[in-house]
Design an enzyme around this catalytic site. Structure first.
Site, PDB file in Angstrom:
ATOM      1  N   THR A   1       0.842  -1.191   0.000  1.00  0.00           N
ATOM      2  CA  THR A   1       0.000   0.000   0.000  1.00  0.00           C
ATOM      3  C   THR A   1       0.880   1.244   0.000  1.00  0.00           C
ATOM      4  O   THR A   1       1.884   1.314   0.708  1.00  0.00           O
ATOM      5  CB  THR A   1      -0.941   0.028   1.208  1.00  0.00           C
ATOM      6  OG1 THR A   1      -1.909  -1.026   1.075  1.00  0.00           O
ATOM      7  CG2 THR A   1      -1.695   1.353   1.311  1.00  0.00           C
TER       8      THR A   1
ATOM      9  N   PHE B   1       1.034   5.182   0.878  1.00  0.00           N
ATOM     10  CA  PHE B   1       0.448   6.217   1.715  1.00  0.00           C
ATOM     11  C   PHE B   1       1.015   7.572   1.300  1.00  0.00           C
ATOM     12  O   PHE B   1       2.148   7.648   0.816  1.00  0.00           O
ATOM     13  CB  PHE B   1       0.795   5.995   3.188  1.00  0.00           C
ATOM     14  CG  PHE B   1       0.218   4.743   3.796  1.00  0.00           C
ATOM     15  CD1 PHE B   1      -0.896   4.794   4.626  1.00  0.00           C
ATOM     16  CD2 PHE B   1       0.804   3.508   3.559  1.00  0.00           C
ATOM     17  CE1 PHE B   1      -1.417   3.640   5.197  1.00  0.00           C
ATOM     18  CE2 PHE B   1       0.280   2.349   4.125  1.00  0.00           C
ATOM     19  CZ  PHE B   1      -0.834   2.418   4.946  1.00  0.00           C
TER      20      PHE B   1
END
Length: 297
Positions: free
Chosen positions: A191, A193
């Site tokens: 992921t 960010f």
């Protein structure tokens, strides 16, 4: 109900009190303690004070209100695509992207019981990243506001037939048993960010460093407008690493675009490409220029 489950509230209140004493050191994140965003906040900024917020809008509002110096928001996952509607949230917030952080994601199935389980709660992203695992076991996926909050909810209910898909640390925090680790469907689950703050980074301070610039734009509603707008990046040798379209409003007459490029304003090639983009666009807004955390390509 915009509230955390009871097992999480004591930790939430403790973190909020610490952040209130030194808001300039606080980093807001969405979710209960133990969420992936909590982990990302502590890894990206180890000296910061974590400030849990119920949703993404609350995390951004905490920065705008001066309750936190910055926020960290997940925006895309390698397995399941877009996470937060940053395209809508960020322009409305008035905040700027000042950094990025990439984190491998691991999920575990946890519960108060030993199974079999009728349902598993988690954030829609985590459920999507574990959909084959759940389908093979005939476990119904049920959406919850965040991964760690789902674990706290399961702990609160104490129903042995339900489980959560959550970060492993959530089991320790909320007194659950890990039934199975690494339940995500892909071993390279990552992921991205972004870190958001009230003041943008001056691109000139990044001279000599590899930078990323993020912006949104809407091209003019004429034939080949997007093709012409993109031409400036090709002819000037500027690498565009992300281009994503989305609709704003209900007319569906024109698309907005969200883009990342390698480079920063002040670089002649980037300036020429952005100037050409602006010529073919009704709107162009830079959301931030920041250090590249991971080489693209």
């Amino acid at each position: 109900m915009r509230s955390f489950p009871a097992p999480a509230m004591a930790m939430v209140e403790t973190m909020r009190a610490s952040a209130a004493d030194a808001p300039e050191r606080a980093i807001a994140f969405q979710g209960a303690p133990g969420a992936n965003s909590h982990r990302a906040a502590m890894e990206a900024m180890p000296e910061a004070l974590p400030l849990p917020c119920f949703d993404f809008a609350d995390a951004l509002e905490a920065v705008k209100a001066g309750k936190a110096g910055c926020a960290i928001i997940p925006i895309e996952n390698s397995q399941h695509g877009r996470v937060a509607d940053i395209h809508f949230l960020l322009p409305e917030s008035g905040l700027s992207i000042v950094g990025e952080y990439f984190m491998p994601i691991e999920h575990a199935l946890m519960s108060t019981g030993d199974g079999p389980f009728q349902a598993a709660y988690s954030h829609p992203q985590a459920l999507g990243q574990s959909r084959f695992f759940l389908r093979e076991r005939d476990i119904v996926p049920l959406s919850y506001a965040d991964t760690a909050g789902a674990a706290a909810y399961v702990a609160e209910k104490r129903d042995p037939t339900i489980a959560s898909i959550s970060p492993p640390i959530a089991a320790e925090l909320y007194g659950l048993k890990i039934i199975e680790n690494n339940v995500q469907d892909s071993s390279d689950n990552m992921t991205r960010f972004v870190i958001l703050a009230p003041t943008a980074i001056d691109p000139a301070t990044l001279d000599g460093e590899q930078a990323v610039t993020t912006f949104i734009f809407e091209v003019k509603n004429i034939p080949a407008a997007l093709y012409k707008a993109m031409g400036g990046f090709a002819t000037n040798g500027v690498n565009m690493t992300k281009l994503e379209s989305y609709q704003r409003g209900a007319s569906f007459s024109a698309s907005m675009f969200y883009a990342d490029i390698i480079g920063a304003p002040g670089d002649p090639a980037v300036d020429r490409a952005l100037e050409e983009l602006a010529f073919h666009s009704k709107e162009l807004r830079i959301l931030g220029t920041y250090r590249q955390a991971r080489v693209r390509g």
